[in-house]
Write an enzyme that holds these catalytic residues in place. Structure first.
Site, PDB file in Angstrom:
ATOM      1  N   CYS A 117     -47.535  37.928  -6.850  1.00  0.00           N
ATOM      2  CA  CYS A 117     -47.913  36.354  -7.606  1.00  0.00           C
ATOM      3  C   CYS A 117     -49.335  36.004  -7.038  1.00  0.00           C
ATOM      4  CB  CYS A 117     -46.815  35.042  -7.460  1.00  0.00           C
ATOM      5  SG  CYS A 117     -45.939  35.485  -8.557  1.00  0.00           S
ATOM      6  N   HIS A 262     -51.380  28.677  -6.291  1.00  0.00           N
ATOM      7  CA  HIS A 262     -50.635  29.204  -7.008  1.00  0.00           C
ATOM      8  C   HIS A 262     -49.614  28.128  -8.059  1.00  0.00           C
ATOM      9  CE1 HIS A 262     -47.902  32.472  -8.553  1.00  0.00           C
ATOM     10  NE2 HIS A 262     -46.599  32.610  -8.169  1.00  0.00           N
ATOM     11  N   ASN A 292     -45.232  30.040 -14.742  1.00  0.00           N
ATOM     12  CA  ASN A 292     -45.666  31.530 -13.507  1.00  0.00           C
ATOM     13  C   ASN A 292     -46.025  32.329 -14.400  1.00  0.00           C
ATOM     14  OD1 ASN A 292     -46.107  33.058 -11.607  1.00  0.00           O
ATOM     15  ND2 ASN A 292     -43.750  32.835 -10.323  1.00  0.00           N
TER      16      ASN A 292
HETATM   17  O1  UT7 Z   1     -43.904  32.680  -7.836  1.00  0.00           O
HETATM   18  C1  UT7 Z   1     -42.745  33.476  -6.867  1.00  0.00           C
HETATM   19  C2  UT7 Z   1     -41.958  33.738  -7.736  1.00  0.00           C
HETATM   20  N1  UT7 Z   1     -40.978  32.359  -7.817  1.00  0.00           N
HETATM   21  C3  UT7 Z   1     -40.972  32.038  -7.422  1.00  0.00           C
HETATM   22  O2  UT7 Z   1     -41.886  31.090  -6.884  1.00  0.00           O
HETATM   23  C4  UT7 Z   1     -39.584  31.094  -7.686  1.00  0.00           C
HETATM   24  C5  UT7 Z   1     -39.150  29.579  -6.133  1.00  0.00           C
HETATM   25  N2  UT7 Z   1     -37.694  29.162  -6.866  1.00  0.00           N
HETATM   26  C6  UT7 Z   1     -37.722  28.417  -7.715  1.00  0.00           C
HETATM   27  O3  UT7 Z   1     -38.790  27.552  -7.372  1.00  0.00           O
HETATM   28  C7  UT7 Z   1     -36.275  27.607  -7.592  1.00  0.00           C
HETATM   29  O4  UT7 Z   1     -35.903  28.446  -6.236  1.00  0.00           O
HETATM   30  C8  UT7 Z   1     -35.859  28.217  -8.861  1.00  0.00           C
HETATM   31  C9  UT7 Z   1     -36.656  27.157  -9.644  1.00  0.00           C
HETATM   32  C10 UT7 Z   1     -35.670  29.088  -8.951  1.00  0.00           C
HETATM   33  C11 UT7 Z   1     -34.569  27.338  -8.269  1.00  0.00           C
HETATM   34  O5  UT7 Z   1     -34.288  25.458  -8.447  1.00  0.00           O
HETATM   35  P1  UT7 Z   1     -33.148  25.831  -6.520  1.00  0.00           P
HETATM   36  O6  UT7 Z   1     -33.780  23.875  -6.667  1.00  0.00           O
HETATM   37  O7  UT7 Z   1     -33.545  26.466  -5.616  1.00  0.00           O
HETATM   38  O8  UT7 Z   1     -31.850  25.624  -7.706  1.00  0.00           O
HETATM   39  P2  UT7 Z   1     -31.151  26.561  -7.478  1.00  0.00           P
HETATM   40  O9  UT7 Z   1     -31.211  27.857  -7.483  1.00  0.00           O
HETATM   41  O10 UT7 Z   1     -30.307  26.267  -5.189  1.00  0.00           O
HETATM   42  O11 UT7 Z   1     -29.588  26.835  -7.875  1.00  0.00           O
HETATM   43  C12 UT7 Z   1     -28.814  25.595  -8.318  1.00  0.00           C
HETATM   44  C13 UT7 Z   1     -28.383  25.101  -9.515  1.00  0.00           C
HETATM   45  C14 UT7 Z   1     -27.535  26.803  -9.378  1.00  0.00           C
HETATM   46  O12 UT7 Z   1     -25.820  26.065 -10.194  1.00  0.00           O
HETATM   47  P3  UT7 Z   1     -24.684  26.448  -8.507  1.00  0.00           P
HETATM   48  O13 UT7 Z   1     -24.296  27.607  -8.469  1.00  0.00           O
HETATM   49  O14 UT7 Z   1     -24.890  24.921  -8.081  1.00  0.00           O
HETATM   50  O15 UT7 Z   1     -23.845  25.787  -9.666  1.00  0.00           O
HETATM   51  C15 UT7 Z   1     -27.808  27.965 -10.758  1.00  0.00           C
HETATM   52  O16 UT7 Z   1     -26.376  28.159 -11.301  1.00  0.00           O
HETATM   53  O17 UT7 Z   1     -28.877  25.513 -11.389  1.00  0.00           O
HETATM   54  C16 UT7 Z   1     -28.372  27.030 -11.540  1.00  0.00           C
HETATM   55  N3  UT7 Z   1     -29.624  27.345 -12.132  1.00  0.00           N
HETATM   56  C17 UT7 Z   1     -29.361  26.787 -13.726  1.00  0.00           C
HETATM   57  N4  UT7 Z   1     -29.393  25.285 -14.153  1.00  0.00           N
HETATM   58  C18 UT7 Z   1     -29.722  25.090 -15.199  1.00  0.00           C
HETATM   59  C19 UT7 Z   1     -30.357  27.934 -11.728  1.00  0.00           C
HETATM   60  N5  UT7 Z   1     -31.213  28.309 -13.204  1.00  0.00           N
HETATM   61  C20 UT7 Z   1     -31.143  27.360 -13.560  1.00  0.00           C
HETATM   62  C21 UT7 Z   1     -31.392  27.186 -15.570  1.00  0.00           C
HETATM   63  N6  UT7 Z   1     -31.263  25.986 -16.208  1.00  0.00           N
HETATM   64  N7  UT7 Z   1     -31.952  27.929 -16.108  1.00  0.00           N
END
Ligand code: UT7
Length: 337
Positions: A117, A262, A292
């Site tokens: 990215c 970004h 993104n």
């Molecule tokens: O350009 C570079 C590319 N990538 C990025 O910029 C991404 C960077 N990361 C992020 O933006 C965030 O980490 C995410 C948006 C991907 C996730 O947010 P988070 O606050 O870090 O959540 P998490 O990964 O800690 O997950 C929290 C919970 C999990 O459930 P459990 O294990 O706590 O029960 C996930 O399974 O949210 C769950 N989860 C979802 N729930 C509903 C993950 N994706 C989803 C979803 N809908 N789409």
């Protein structure tokens, strides 16, 4: 910028976003997610997705042609095309060469840059050297992605985050004191596992005596990401990298008129802005509309900020990106046109 070099700036911008809008409500029907979760965790409301007839180079061509038109140039003026992408049409030829042919840039050299990215910032840094040294006058830099083609549409952790699109800029010599004032690039390959697409390279393919399927076993043919690890890295690096670019430009944060980060996640953007002590009105955000779009996100945001009248001649613009690699990059530009 090195003393004695030719000042280089952006003299035209263009974008291409596919018409098809994919909403959070539609995603609710595909995976176990909710509009509420996606909006509160990422700020994304919808994203654009290409139809089956389109490719990354098609998006790049449209964005590139618009940038040239806005710069008052025709394709035969282009000396070099640099395309930043992690979703090229194919391994080779490069997407830049496909663009060169499609737009009729008859005298242009062409190559791709791969830096996740951060691709657009890296491409800008590479391309600007050619103008600074006087080797070329006109360079077309394009960030273009068809991420929908490398997404596992059954994986809620990733499929809600990404979208397709392209943004382009024209680089040309500008007046002294304007243009790109500083650039800051970095990488940390030890974080490569955090964000990857592993089944399309020499790591796994074409081993004599195995079928393609066998040699790809264990490697994913779609994007994989350790979201929360990337999140932590992004929050730290965005502010740090942008602050270094501002310092290199001989400025303080207060001198920045518009910050164009970004567009990956509103929480990451807000954390970076807080670190830089920038008020909301100085931070450009459009992640809600497009998600993104990787290499495309910064040039798309830049173009839209211009259209909205948020940038005028003499303004200091800070760009900052982070992504797979891991990579990061930032720059400060004094708007020249
Ligand atoms: O350009 C570079 C590319 N990538 C990025 O910029 C991404 C960077 N990361 C992020 O933006 C965030 O980490 C995410 C948006 C991907 C996730 O947010 P988070 O606050 O870090 O959540 P998490 O990964 O800690 O997950 C929290 C919970 C999990 O459930 P459990 O294990 O706590 O029960 C996930 O399974 O949210 C769950 N989860 C979802 N729930 C509903 C993950 N994706 C989803 C979803 N809908 N789409």
């Amino acid at each position: 910028m090195p003393v004695g070099s030719i000042p280089v700036g952006i003299t035209g911008t263009g974008i291409c976003l596919p018409e098809r809008v994919l909403t959070n409500q539609e995603l609710e029907k595909m995976v176990d997610t909710s509009d509420e979760w996606v909006k509160t965790r990422t700020g994304i409301g919808e994203r654009r997705i290409i139809d089956e007839t389109m490719t990354t180079s098609d998006l790049a061509v449209k964005a590139g042609e618009m940038a040239l038109e806005n710069a008052g140039l025709t394709p035969d003026a282009v000396d070099l095309i640099v395309v930043a992408t992690v979703t090229p049409d194919m391994y080779f030829p490069s997407t830049a060469c496909l663009v060169q042919e499609k737009i009729g840039a008859i005298k242009a050299a062409a190559f791709d840059v791969s830096a996740g990215c951060t691709g657009f910032v890296y491409a800008l840094a590479v391309a600007s050297q050619f103008v600074q040294t006087g080797m070329y006058q006109t360079v077309l830099v394009i960030g273009a992605e068809a991420l929908s083609r490398v997404i596992d549409w059954g994986d809620r952790n990733t499929c809600v985050l990404f979208g397709d699109g392209a943004g382009a800029v024209v680089l040309r010599p500008v007046d002294q004191g304007f243009g790109i004032l500083s650039l800051e690039l970095g990488s940390d390959g030890s974080g490569g596992e955090l964000l990857k697409l592993s089944a399309a390279g020499s790591l796994c393919c074409g081993i004599p005596g195995t079928s393609g399927k066998e040699s790809r076993a264990g490697y994913a043919e779609y994007l994989q990401m350790a979201g929360s690890e990337v999140f932590k890295f992004a929050v730290r690096i965005m502010g740090e990298c942008a602050a270094n670019a501002v310092l290199k430009a001989g400025m303080t944060n207060g001198d920045i008129n518009l910050f164009i980060p970004h567009q990956a996640n509103i929480r990451i953007i807000k954390a970076a802005a807080k670190r830089l002590r920038l008020p909301d009105e100085k931070v450009y955000v459009n992640v809600a509309k497009y998600g993104n779009t990787s290499s495309a996100s910064i040039p798309v945001a830049l173009h839209e900020a211009l259209l909205e009248g948020k940038i005028k001649k003499g303004d200091n613009i800070a760009l900052v990106g982070f992504g797979a690699g891991l990579t990061w990059g930032a720059g400060v530009i004094r708007w020249a046109v």
